[in-house]
Design a protein around this motif. Structure first.
Motif, PDB file in Angstrom:
ATOM      1  N   GLY A  61      37.034  41.666  43.048  1.00 47.03           N
ATOM      2  CA  GLY A  61      36.723  42.961  42.944  1.00 47.03           C
ATOM      3  C   GLY A  61      36.844  44.661  43.440  1.00 47.03           C
ATOM      4  N   VAL A  62      37.459  44.380  44.911  1.00 46.11           N
ATOM      5  CA  VAL A  62      38.119  45.666  45.194  1.00 46.11           C
ATOM      6  C   VAL A  62      39.286  45.447  44.675  1.00 46.11           C
ATOM      7  N   ILE A  63      40.390  44.701  44.379  1.00 48.31           N
ATOM      8  CA  ILE A  63      41.716  45.443  43.453  1.00 48.31           C
ATOM      9  C   ILE A  63      40.759  45.326  41.300  1.00 48.31           C
ATOM     10  N   ALA A  64      39.777  45.074  40.901  1.00 46.32           N
ATOM     11  CA  ALA A  64      39.033  45.678  39.732  1.00 46.32           C
ATOM     12  C   ALA A  64      39.113  47.281  39.951  1.00 46.32           C
ATOM     13  N   ARG A  65      38.045  47.390  41.349  1.00 42.05           N
ATOM     14  CA  ARG A  65      37.167  48.856  41.788  1.00 42.05           C
ATOM     15  C   ARG A  65      38.679  49.848  41.516  1.00 42.05           C
ATOM     16  N   LEU A  66      39.524  49.022  41.981  1.00 42.95           N
ATOM     17  CA  LEU A  66      40.921  50.542  41.677  1.00 42.95           C
ATOM     18  C   LEU A  66      41.788  50.973  40.610  1.00 42.95           C
ATOM     19  N   ASN A  67      41.628  49.608  40.434  1.00 43.58           N
ATOM     20  CA  ASN A  67      42.579  49.176  38.589  1.00 43.58           C
ATOM     21  C   ASN A  67      40.943  51.496  38.295  1.00 43.58           C
ATOM     22  N   GLU A  68      39.933  50.433  38.082  1.00 36.56           N
ATOM     23  CA  GLU A  68      38.506  51.836  37.539  1.00 36.56           C
ATOM     24  C   GLU A  68      39.525  52.503  37.803  1.00 36.56           C
ATOM     25  N   LEU A  69      39.584  53.221  38.993  1.00 36.36           N
ATOM     26  CA  LEU A  69      40.415  54.552  39.868  1.00 36.36           C
ATOM     27  C   LEU A  69      41.862  54.688  39.910  1.00 36.36           C
ATOM     28  N   LYS A  70      42.228  54.023  39.033  1.00 39.14           N
ATOM     29  CA  LYS A  70      43.628  54.387  37.956  1.00 39.14           C
ATOM     30  C   LYS A  70      44.342  54.281  38.757  1.00 39.14           C
ATOM     31  N   ILE A  71      44.432  52.954  39.867  1.00 41.29           N
ATOM     32  CA  ILE A  71      45.699  52.444  40.567  1.00 41.29           C
ATOM     33  C   ILE A  71      46.264  51.627  39.694  1.00 41.29           C
ATOM     34  N   SER A  72      47.464  52.070  39.255  1.00 40.21           N
ATOM     35  CA  SER A  72      47.852  50.242  38.758  1.00 40.21           C
ATOM     36  C   SER A  72      47.661  49.232  39.425  1.00 40.21           C
ATOM     37  N   GLN A  73      48.504  47.946  38.962  1.00 39.42           N
ATOM     38  CA  GLN A  73      48.762  46.711  39.621  1.00 39.42           C
ATOM     39  C   GLN A  73      49.860  47.144  40.015  1.00 39.42           C
ATOM     40  N   GLU A  74      51.041  47.431  39.369  1.00 37.78           N
ATOM     41  CA  GLU A  74      52.291  47.884  40.031  1.00 37.78           C
ATOM     42  C   GLU A  74      52.483  48.861  41.432  1.00 37.78           C
ATOM     43  N   GLN A  75      51.502  50.393  41.513  1.00 35.61           N
ATOM     44  CA  GLN A  75      51.436  51.014  42.738  1.00 35.61           C
ATOM     45  C   GLN A  75      51.064  49.673  43.475  1.00 35.61           C
ATOM     46  N   LEU A  76      49.797  49.392  43.293  1.00 40.36           N
ATOM     47  CA  LEU A  76      49.186  47.304  44.133  1.00 40.36           C
ATOM     48  C   LEU A  76      50.628  47.233  44.254  1.00 40.36           C
ATOM     49  N   LYS A  77      50.685  46.235  44.186  1.00 40.97           N
ATOM     50  CA  LYS A  77      52.620  45.541  44.588  1.00 40.97           C
ATOM     51  C   LYS A  77      53.816  46.119  44.950  1.00 40.97           C
ATOM     52  N   GLN A  78      53.343  47.711  45.428  1.00 42.12           N
ATOM     53  CA  GLN A  78      54.416  48.304  46.148  1.00 42.12           C
ATOM     54  C   GLN A  78      54.013  48.622  47.626  1.00 42.12           C
ATOM     55  N   SER A  79      52.336  48.368  47.756  1.00 43.83           N
ATOM     56  CA  SER A  79      51.838  48.785  49.049  1.00 43.83           C
ATOM     57  C   SER A  79      50.810  47.975  49.890  1.00 43.83           C
ATOM     58  N   LEU A  80      49.664  47.410  48.490  1.00 43.29           N
ATOM     59  CA  LEU A  80      48.855  46.481  49.530  1.00 43.29           C
ATOM     60  C   LEU A  80      49.456  45.773  49.899  1.00 43.29           C
ATOM     61  N   ILE A  81      48.835  45.205  50.833  1.00 43.30           N
ATOM     62  CA  ILE A  81      49.164  44.362  52.804  1.00 43.30           C
ATOM     63  C   ILE A  81      48.275  42.666  52.105  1.00 43.30           C
ATOM     64  N   GLY A  82      46.974  43.603  52.631  1.00 41.09           N
ATOM     65  CA  GLY A  82      45.761  42.440  52.353  1.00 41.09           C
ATOM     66  C   GLY A  82      44.575  43.161  52.031  1.00 41.09           C
ATOM     67  N   VAL A  83      43.281  42.503  51.447  1.00 39.92           N
ATOM     68  CA  VAL A  83      41.890  42.483  50.869  1.00 39.92           C
ATOM     69  C   VAL A  83      40.984  41.210  51.686  1.00 39.92           C
ATOM     70  N   VAL A  84      40.281  42.187  52.279  1.00 36.09           N
ATOM     71  CA  VAL A  84      39.211  41.774  53.558  1.00 36.09           C
ATOM     72  C   VAL A  84      37.639  42.447  52.756  1.00 36.09           C
ATOM     73  N   SER A  85      37.044  40.982  52.672  1.00 38.50           N
ATOM     74  CA  SER A  85      35.730  41.441  52.728  1.00 38.50           C
ATOM     75  C   SER A  85      34.778  40.596  53.297  1.00 38.50           C
ATOM     76  N   GLN A  86      34.218  41.426  54.264  1.00 33.82           N
ATOM     77  CA  GLN A  86      33.070  40.528  55.199  1.00 33.82           C
ATOM     78  C   GLN A  86      31.551  40.718  54.869  1.00 33.82           C
ATOM     79  N   ARG A  87      30.959  39.526  55.580  1.00 33.19           N
ATOM     80  CA  ARG A  87      29.406  39.174  55.589  1.00 33.19           C
ATOM     81  C   ARG A  87      29.195  38.560  57.344  1.00 33.19           C
ATOM     82  N   LEU A  88      27.993  40.053  57.540  1.00 29.65           N
ATOM     83  CA  LEU A  88      27.111  39.326  59.627  1.00 29.65           C
ATOM     84  C   LEU A  88      26.756  38.242  58.422  1.00 29.65           C
ATOM     85  N   ILE A  89      26.580  37.248  59.299  1.00 26.26           N
ATOM     86  CA  ILE A  89      25.418  36.785  58.545  1.00 26.26           C
ATOM     87  C   ILE A  89      24.424  36.111  60.081  1.00 26.26           C
TER      88      ILE A  89
END
Length: 350
Positions: free
Chosen positions: A246-274
């Motif tokens: 969902g993070v990547i989809a949200r960035l796409n909504e903010l007009k960040i392209s897949q190619e830009q993400l390929k060039q920069s994105l190291i990792g995406v972390v989703s966290q929950r406290l349970i």
């Protein structure tokens, strides 16, 4: 009298490590609840007249319009419980259909966040995030519900790295929740035009090693964050999304392209406290549980999208089996007896 009552409510919230205080209005009374470990716990009742005076006192401290009871308002202040205890309060009021105000106070007390380790059900996940944060440049994104521990996790891992290397870390948040003397901490102030994108732009001129952005809210902030990552900085930011994909989809909504993400994105972390399951009480850990200290009554689960799985997903290929979604982590924690079935079903993403 009202000042004493106001202090006692804040003091109890601090004692219980509550993240929020809720003043919920009824016809002839206010019910006060404390949000502890993500759940509301009843604290006490106030007569309606007393509750209104207490709310007016808090509004006065936060420089809010005490006479305005119809429009929603927000404010902030510091509250001194005693000489040694000072907390940041963020206030929000909304009036109900009976024209009675409700109030929610977010309690921000940074001294609680000085833990020397991150409480996680599976410590190898923390080791993996630690590896990502030791990269020299690129973009790391975190998502998760409010009060899921994202900022605490990042601060602790950055502290570890700064102890090992001489680095300049600049943080920008709204508000600053954790005070850290080894970081250069800045704060958003929209009233005077200090926005996230302005702080990022200014911070990049400082030539920092690492920038932490409290939240990516709009296209301009997303664009400036990406620019920092592409110009040789390690950029770490939080963004609202239900999971890593969902993070990547949200960035796409903010007009960040897949190619830009390929060039920069190291990792995406989703966290929950349970909340932990206490085998001695045979139930989910509650406030009265004598077996587990308050600071350890919840632990984190992480969903981490990185490496080949991330590359494949950005290339619109199938995810590799090495990607373990949050639901799989929940199922594993439940199977090991770390969490109860009710929490497994509650936190499962449908």
């Amino acid at each position: 009298m009202i000042e004493v009552i106001s202090k006692s409510v804040i003091a109890e919230a601090i004692n219980q490590l509550a993240s929020d205080i809720h003043f919920m209005p009824h016809v002839d009374s206010y019910q006060i609840f404390l949000r502890i470990n993500g759940q509301l716990h009843f604290y006490k009742n106030f007569p309606l007249s007393v509750g209104k005076q207490v709310i007016a006192h808090y509004k006065f401290l936060a420089n809010m319009d005490v006479g305005e009871k119809r429009r929603p308002q927000s404010g902030a202040c510091q509250f001194f419980v005693n000489e040694n205890q000072r907390v940041e309060l963020r206030l929000s009021t909304i009036t109900d259909v009976n024209l009675i105000e409700s109030l929610v106070i977010r309690v921000i007390f940074s001294t609680i966040h000085q833990a020397q380790q991150i409480n996680a059900y599976f410590p190898k996940q923390v080791d993996l995030i630690r590896t990502l944060i030791r990269k020299k440049a690129g973009l790391i994104l975190l998502s998760g519900p409010v009060n899921s521990g994202k900022t605490t996790t990042i601060y602790q891992l950055l502290r570890e790295r700064v102890k090992e290397e001489k680095l300049q870390v600049i943080t920008m948040e709204d508000p600053v929740e954790i005070k850290e003397s080894s970081f250069l901490q800045t704060q958003v102030n929209e009233k005077i035009g200090i926005s996230y994108d302005l702080l990022i732009k200014s911070s990049l001129r400082h030539h920092p090693d690492i920038l932490f952005i409290g939240e990516i809210r709009d296209e301009e902030t997303a664009r400036m964050t990406l620019r920092g990552a592409l110009t040789g900085h390690l950029m770490i930011a939080t963004i609202h999304a239900k999971d890593s994909l969902g993070v990547i989809a949200r960035l796409n909504e903010l007009k960040i392209s897949q190619e830009q993400l390929k060039q920069s994105l190291i990792g995406v972390v989703s966290q929950r406290l349970i909340p932990r399951f206490c085998p001695l009480c045979q139930s989910k850990v509650q406030l009265s549980c004598p077996h587990i200290p308050k600071a350890f009554q919840r632990a984190a689960l992480f969903e981490i999208l990185y490496g080949k799985a991330l590359k494949n997903y950005l290339g619109q290929l199938n995810l590799l089996p090495c990607f373990s979604p949050i639901n799989s982590q929940l199922r594993k924690a439940w199977a090991y007896g770390y969490i109860c079935q009710k929490d497994y079903e509650h936190f499962e993403i449908l």
